[in-house]
Write a protein that holds these residues in place. Structure first.
Motif, PDB file in Angstrom:
ATOM      1  N   VAL A 182      36.676  55.044  42.456  1.00  0.00           N
ATOM      2  CA  VAL A 182      37.138  53.654  42.381  1.00  0.00           C
ATOM      3  C   VAL A 182      36.114  52.787  41.655  1.00  0.00           C
ATOM      4  CG1 VAL A 182      37.824  51.633  43.731  1.00  0.00           C
ATOM      5  CG2 VAL A 182      38.428  53.908  44.514  1.00  0.00           C
ATOM      6  N   ASP A 183      36.585  52.026  40.691  1.00  0.00           N
ATOM      7  CA  ASP A 183      35.747  51.051  39.989  1.00  0.00           C
ATOM      8  C   ASP A 183      35.953  49.691  40.653  1.00  0.00           C
ATOM      9  OD1 ASP A 183      34.411  49.330  38.310  1.00  0.00           O
ATOM     10  OD2 ASP A 183      35.672  49.764  36.552  1.00  0.00           O
ATOM     11  N   TYR A 184      35.094  49.364  41.583  1.00  0.00           N
ATOM     12  CA  TYR A 184      35.246  48.118  42.342  1.00  0.00           C
ATOM     13  C   TYR A 184      35.025  46.874  41.485  1.00  0.00           C
ATOM     14  CZ  TYR A 184      35.644  50.563  46.775  1.00  0.00           C
ATOM     15  OH  TYR A 184      36.084  51.353  47.805  1.00  0.00           O
ATOM     16  N   THR A 185      34.503  47.053  40.278  1.00  0.00           N
ATOM     17  CA  THR A 185      34.316  45.892  39.409  1.00  0.00           C
ATOM     18  C   THR A 185      35.596  45.533  38.647  1.00  0.00           C
ATOM     19  OG1 THR A 185      33.557  47.217  37.521  1.00  0.00           O
ATOM     20  CG2 THR A 185      31.874  46.478  39.110  1.00  0.00           C
ATOM     21  N   PRO A 187      38.933  43.926  37.738  1.00  0.00           N
ATOM     22  CA  PRO A 187      39.486  42.646  38.217  1.00  0.00           C
ATOM     23  C   PRO A 187      40.640  42.785  39.213  1.00  0.00           C
ATOM     24  CG  PRO A 187      39.175  42.592  35.839  1.00  0.00           C
ATOM     25  CD  PRO A 187      38.872  43.994  36.276  1.00  0.00           C
ATOM     26  N   LEU A 188      41.504  43.762  39.009  1.00  0.00           N
ATOM     27  CA  LEU A 188      42.619  43.934  39.947  1.00  0.00           C
ATOM     28  C   LEU A 188      42.128  44.330  41.336  1.00  0.00           C
ATOM     29  CD1 LEU A 188      45.400  45.641  37.800  1.00  0.00           C
ATOM     30  CD2 LEU A 188      45.348  43.298  38.668  1.00  0.00           C
ATOM     31  N   LEU A 189      41.120  45.186  41.383  1.00  0.00           N
ATOM     32  CA  LEU A 189      40.586  45.580  42.682  1.00  0.00           C
ATOM     33  C   LEU A 189      39.854  44.417  43.342  1.00  0.00           C
ATOM     34  CD1 LEU A 189      39.395  49.239  42.117  1.00  0.00           C
ATOM     35  CD2 LEU A 189      41.529  48.399  43.090  1.00  0.00           C
ATOM     36  N   GLN A 190      39.202  43.592  42.540  1.00  0.00           N
ATOM     37  CA  GLN A 190      38.557  42.401  43.080  1.00  0.00           C
ATOM     38  C   GLN A 190      39.609  41.470  43.685  1.00  0.00           C
ATOM     39  OE1 GLN A 190      35.093  41.382  42.808  1.00  0.00           O
ATOM     40  NE2 GLN A 190      34.782  43.564  42.424  1.00  0.00           N
ATOM     41  N   TRP A 191      40.689  41.309  42.969  1.00  0.00           N
ATOM     42  CA  TRP A 191      41.760  40.424  43.401  1.00  0.00           C
ATOM     43  C   TRP A 191      42.444  40.940  44.664  1.00  0.00           C
ATOM     44  CZ3 TRP A 191      47.349  40.717  42.571  1.00  0.00           C
ATOM     45  CH2 TRP A 191      47.997  39.499  42.780  1.00  0.00           C
TER      46      TRP A 191
END
Length: 195
Positions: A182-185, A187-191
């Motif tokens: 998982v790429d926590y950076t 934007p969709l995951l941040q959102w």
């Protein structure tokens, strides 16, 4: 509700010939071999889950109903959605979506099964499922303890159950198997506020 969309894959993707994955899995090995597995004329290739009795048909279906009792072996081995090989050409030829509709229409009063997509899947693909080697699909990472050797050998890890790795209630010991991809950076995951 979205889980029922899987029964319309051949219609949503008319050019697709085979499909393999669900949305709560981690792929940790090459899956290209799945596309050359001979399903022996069947529509669904799946790892059977009948090692314990609760994964047999009688645990999912109402055998007091004559439609179930007369058409399905109560000790038939269940399987799980998550990592299936669906031969969509054969699916279309056999009108599997029509079989699904038949069972849904006969269960409007919820007397054949209560809830979920696995029971209608078991009915729909009864006699149309080819067992796969268990190393293709390791289940239980969303609700139980899983043998670490099975996890290491498994091609697909399935977080079936309520404790998905992206939720706070996810099983902590299995979250790293998912998080490493998982790429926590993003934007969709941040959102979405994934944890």
């Amino acid at each position: 509700m979205l889980n029922h969309l899987r029964f319309y894959i051949p219609e949503v993707f008319p050019a697709l010939k085979k499909v393999v994955l669900d949305d709560d899995v981690v792929v940790q090995k090459d899956l290209s071999g799945l596309f050359s597995i001979d399903l022996n004329g069947n529509v669904n290739g799946a790892v059977e889950t009948c090692m314990e009795t609760f994964h047999r048909y009688h645990k999912y279906l109402n055998y007091s109903h004559p439609l179930i009792r007369e058409n399905f072996d109560p000790d038939a081995c269940g399987w799980a959605f998550g990592m299936n090989v669906f031969d969509l050409v054969e699916w279309r030829r056999r009108n599997v979506t029509g079989i699904y509709h038949y069972w849904q229409e006969n269960n409007v009063d919820r007397t054949l099964w209560k809830l979920g997509t696995l029971p209608p899947g078991l009915l729909t693909f009864y006699g149309l499922t080819e067992p796969l080697d268990p190393s293709w699909h390791v289940l239980g990472l969303g609700y139980t303890n899983v043998n670490p050797q099975l996890i290491e050998k498994g091609a697909v890890l399935h977080y079936n159950g309520n404790s998905k790795p992206w939720l706070k209630i996810g099983m902590e010991k299995y979250k790293p198997l998912w998080e490493k991809y998982v790429d926590y950076t993003h934007p969709l995951l941040q959102w979405c506020n994934f944890h």
